[in-house]
Scaffold this active site. Structure first.
Site, short mmCIF file in Angstrom:
data_model
loop_
_atom_site.label_atom_id
_atom_site.label_comp_id
_atom_site.label_asym_id
_atom_site.label_seq_id
_atom_site.Cartn_x
_atom_site.Cartn_y
_atom_site.Cartn_z
N GLU A 44 0.84 -1.21 0.00
CA GLU A 44 0.00 0.00 0.00
C GLU A 44 0.88 1.26 0.00
OE1 GLU A 44 -2.30 0.06 3.60
OE2 GLU A 44 -3.63 1.68 2.95
N LYS A 115 -9.30 2.78 -2.48
CA LYS A 115 -9.67 2.07 -1.24
C LYS A 115 -11.04 2.52 -0.72
CE LYS A 115 -7.45 0.95 3.25
NZ LYS A 115 -6.20 1.18 4.04
N CYS A 148 -5.43 -3.10 1.91
CA CYS A 148 -5.28 -3.23 3.36
C CYS A 148 -6.59 -3.46 4.10
CB CYS A 148 -4.51 -2.01 3.89
SG CYS A 148 -3.67 -2.33 5.47
#
Lengths: 268, 268
Positions: A44, A115, A148
């Site tokens: 990430e 994300k 994540c």
């Protein structure tokens, strides 16, 4: 059998120092990468590091997808080794930042995911993702991306699987000790897909990242797990036909057996 | 803190021999159960056994919920020890059979769940569940039920969690080696609930059941795991307030952070 070689680079991007990060990656590509590899996943926020002391640092270490030294570098490597690369990316768009993952291939930048589920202080720096859960065709495989903390939402994995991905690429900067890494094989199993969780290592101020980057397969097997602390390139050959067959017994299919009459279809 | 005592009885129901099964249970209740326990879960198809050689054997070993020696026995124990019991139940209804789970308490039969996702040859004997995913109030706690192979469908766990259960009771007759048992902690974690997977042991013809009954908690911790082969009563005290708080950081809530705008709400 449709066998391809997939993997991750577990390393420590340098906070707000892209030149240093690229220097590190350059050495790793030289030492570990060759043209037999088809797909590599990096952690990430690979271009910026993670633990920004202020919004200003998040901003100055961001790039747009159309003007990015980091993407240019990755495209150069993708071309040189004839492979595809997924990496976390601090993405600037107008006056907003997104915690994104980008996909590049031998012919250039292909696409991005932003994300959906932001963790803790990320909410101070980034906008929540607004591009849904796109999937991409990299020739041999269909892939999707999560970043994540998305890992804790089974819906996200399911939607990508139902859309037909073979591999879910999961750039991460995990700090909770092993929780995600122990769950990834379950996501792979329940969706019968391959998962590449590329975590980072190292420390940024009060945050220590937990490594243990993991490649898991459609029967829930852990195909590769890195150490908690070392720079590591993990590679495995996988048979994509295993991810495409959702039958888990002669009379059970993971997708056809779903009771969408009870809980809906997730994918509209 | 709202602490209650929950557990499972891991044993081997006797195929098509309810009297023998009740005799076994009677000894186990005498030896291991006392009024400090609040909730016990028994394996799948507790009144009949699992591996029917024919539809006829499935039929003769079934009972209706209104006329059942097995339920009468469980209600008697629930009354005697002032607790609630969930058990798998071969349920006859009209000319159909369902692979059900029943809930009984000190005052009698309370309700049932009918397995939504049938495994392999179960499709020869049972109808797919047609009662959705109900939840039940047992006084101290809200509970839901899943049966065995339901475990591979993350939607089912999520729907129960979103409906507000504290504990998911999961009677099972698992034959795959440890796959479910290793996944249950992830379901508990991602939904921040307690899970009691009560598996059976023993062998019926070509099927050997894999024990390892598991109690998992809201942070993904394994609170108790039985052996693979032994009769075992597993008990733990749990704090229900942990399951009711879906915050996993100061700024993250497992439910509020869901992106229902992207993947829908699952619960209609």
């Amino acid at each position: 059998m449709t066998t391809i070689s997939i993997g991750f680079i577990q390393f420590a991007p340098k906070l707000n120092n892209l030149a240093s990060t690229i220097q590190t990656l350059e050495q790793l590509f030289q030492d570990y990468v060759d043209p037999t590899i088809d797909l590599l996943v990096l952690p990430e926020l690979g271009n910026s590091g993670y633990n920004f002391p202020s919004p200003e640092v998040a901003w100055v270490s961001s790039e747009t997808v159309t003007k990015s030294l980091f993407i240019d570098y990755l495209v150069g490597q993708a071309e040189k080794y004839n492979l595809h690369i997924v990496s976390g990316f601090n993405e600037r768009s107008g006056d907003k930042l997104y915690n994104s993952a980008v996909l590049v291939g031998p012919t250039g930048y292909i696409g991005r995911y932003r994300k959906l589920h932001l963790f803790l202080n990320e909410k101070d720096f980034f906008e929540p993702g607004n591009l849904g859960l796109p999937i991409f065709d990299i020739g041999q495989a269909q892939i999707g991306m999560l970043v994540c903390f998305d890992w804790v939402f089974p819906e996200a994995w399911r939607v990508l699987a139902l859309k037909g991905v073979d591999i879910i690429c999961h750039p991460s900067n995990l700090v909770l000790p092993g929780l995600c890494q122990s769950t990834v094989p379950s996501h792979a199993l329940m969706n019968h897909v391959y998962v590449i969780t590329a975590n980072r290592i190292g420390t940024e101020e009060n945050l220590t990242f937990t490594g243990l980057s993991t490649i898991a397969g459609p029967t829930g097997q852990v195909l590769y797990q890195a150490t908690q602390t070392n720079v590591e390139v993990g590679l495995v050959d996988v048979d994509l036909s295993e991810a495409r067959d959702k039958a888990i017994t002669a009379r059970n299919d993971l997708f056809a057996d779903r009771r969408v009459d009870v809980y809906g279809d997730l994918v509209s």
